[in-house]
Design an enzyme around this catalytic site. Structure first.
Site, PDB file in Angstrom:
ATOM      1  N   GLY A   2       0.869  -1.179   0.000  1.00  0.00           N
ATOM      2  CA  GLY A   2       0.000   0.000   0.000  1.00  0.00           C
ATOM      3  C   GLY A   2       0.896   1.215   0.000  1.00  0.00           C
ATOM      4  CD  GLU A   3       2.413   6.270   0.752  1.00  0.00           C
ATOM      5  OE1 GLU A   3       3.595   6.523   0.457  1.00  0.00           O
ATOM      6  OE2 GLU A   3       1.893   6.640   1.824  1.00  0.00           O
ATOM      7  CB  SER A   4       5.262   2.877   4.111  1.00  0.00           C
ATOM      8  OG  SER A   4       5.977   3.836   3.365  1.00  0.00           O
ATOM      9  CB  CYS A  37       5.374  -3.825  -0.979  1.00  0.00           C
ATOM     10  SG  CYS A  37       5.949  -2.626  -2.175  1.00  0.00           S
ATOM     11  NE  ARG A  43       8.208   5.618   1.465  1.00  0.00           N
ATOM     12  CZ  ARG A  43       7.672   6.756   1.056  1.00  0.00           C
ATOM     13  NH1 ARG A  43       8.267   7.919   1.259  1.00  0.00           N
ATOM     14  NH2 ARG A  43       6.523   6.749   0.410  1.00  0.00           N
ATOM     15  CB  ILE A  50       3.661  -2.489  -7.121  1.00  0.00           C
ATOM     16  CG1 ILE A  50       3.152  -3.741  -7.842  1.00  0.00           C
ATOM     17  CG2 ILE A  50       2.850  -1.256  -7.521  1.00  0.00           C
ATOM     18  CD1 ILE A  50       1.750  -4.156  -7.429  1.00  0.00           C
ATOM     19  NE  ARG A  51       6.672   5.788  -6.255  1.00  0.00           N
ATOM     20  CZ  ARG A  51       6.310   6.915  -5.704  1.00  0.00           C
ATOM     21  NH1 ARG A  51       5.157   7.007  -5.057  1.00  0.00           N
ATOM     22  NH2 ARG A  51       7.073   7.966  -5.774  1.00  0.00           N
ATOM     23  CG  HIS A  65       2.533  -6.378  -3.877  1.00  0.00           C
ATOM     24  ND1 HIS A  65       1.493  -5.910  -3.116  1.00  0.00           N
ATOM     25  CD2 HIS A  65       3.372  -5.336  -4.057  1.00  0.00           C
ATOM     26  CE1 HIS A  65       1.685  -4.631  -2.843  1.00  0.00           C
ATOM     27  NE2 HIS A  65       2.819  -4.256  -3.392  1.00  0.00           N
ATOM     28  CD  GLU A 120      -0.470  -8.827  -2.203  1.00  0.00           C
ATOM     29  OE1 GLU A 120       0.603  -9.372  -1.884  1.00  0.00           O
ATOM     30  OE2 GLU A 120      -0.569  -7.628  -2.487  1.00  0.00           O
TER      31      GLU A 120
END
Ligand code: GLN
Length: 160
Positions: free
Chosen positions: A8-10, A40, A69, A98-99, A134, A136
């Site tokens: 997601g976004e840390s 991630c 990051r 992903i990024r 990722h 999943e």
């Protein structure tokens, strides 16, 4: 009993954990041995130190690594590859980045399980397990199985 911190976004995840009053609770449980897997953004949240963080960015910590990051580049630089992961049986794991972060350096209790271009992207330190990618998003559950069957089982043995 165990926790998976997803991608997601840390920065968002840590701010939400703070505003819902969960931050110290989660950090404390990780510290006291709860088996935890981070992928991630989840890896970033487990790192004791981060590079390219936003000002004041907090992590739960527990994993003795420095994570960078967005290390592979921007969103458009996201990629997939077949990756050799120590502890998983063949074939290689289809890893989706992903990024994603990479791990810049590890402490001596940390075992590196996979690398891309010389940078660690899967690590384990006792009850803490983390991947830059990722799992999943694939139909392959070997990474989750490794967390349940190896990391969580070992943690139960330690606390018994
Ligand atoms: N770039 C995101 C961050 O810094 C992580 C991306 C992801 O979880 N796929 O938090």
């Amino acid at each position: 009993d165990a926790l998976i911190i997803p991608g997601g976004e840390s920065t968002t995840i840590s701010k939400l954990a703070r505003s819902f009053g969960l931050f110290d609770l989660i950090a404390g449980r990780i510290k006291s041995g709860m088996p935890t897997y981070g992928s991630c953004a989840g890896l970033i949240l487990l790192a004791n130190k981060i590079e390219d963080a936003i000002v004041g960015q907090e992590t739960f910590g527990g994993l003795d690594v420095v994570a960078r990051r967005n290390a592979f580049g921007r969103q458009v630089d996201s990629f997939e590859m077949d990756l050799e992961v120590k502890g998983l049986s063949a074939p290689k794991f289809r890893a989706i980045f992903i990024r994603a972060p990479w791990i810049e350096s590890v402490g001596n209790q940390v075992e590196v399980l996979a690398q891309v271009s010389g940078h660690a992207v899967a690590v384990r330190s006792g009850h803490i397990f983390a991947t830059s990618f990722h799992p999943e998003l694939t139909g392959d559950n070997r990474i989750h199985r490794y967390f349940l069957d190896v990391v969580c089982k070992d943690a139960i043995k330690v606390s018994a």
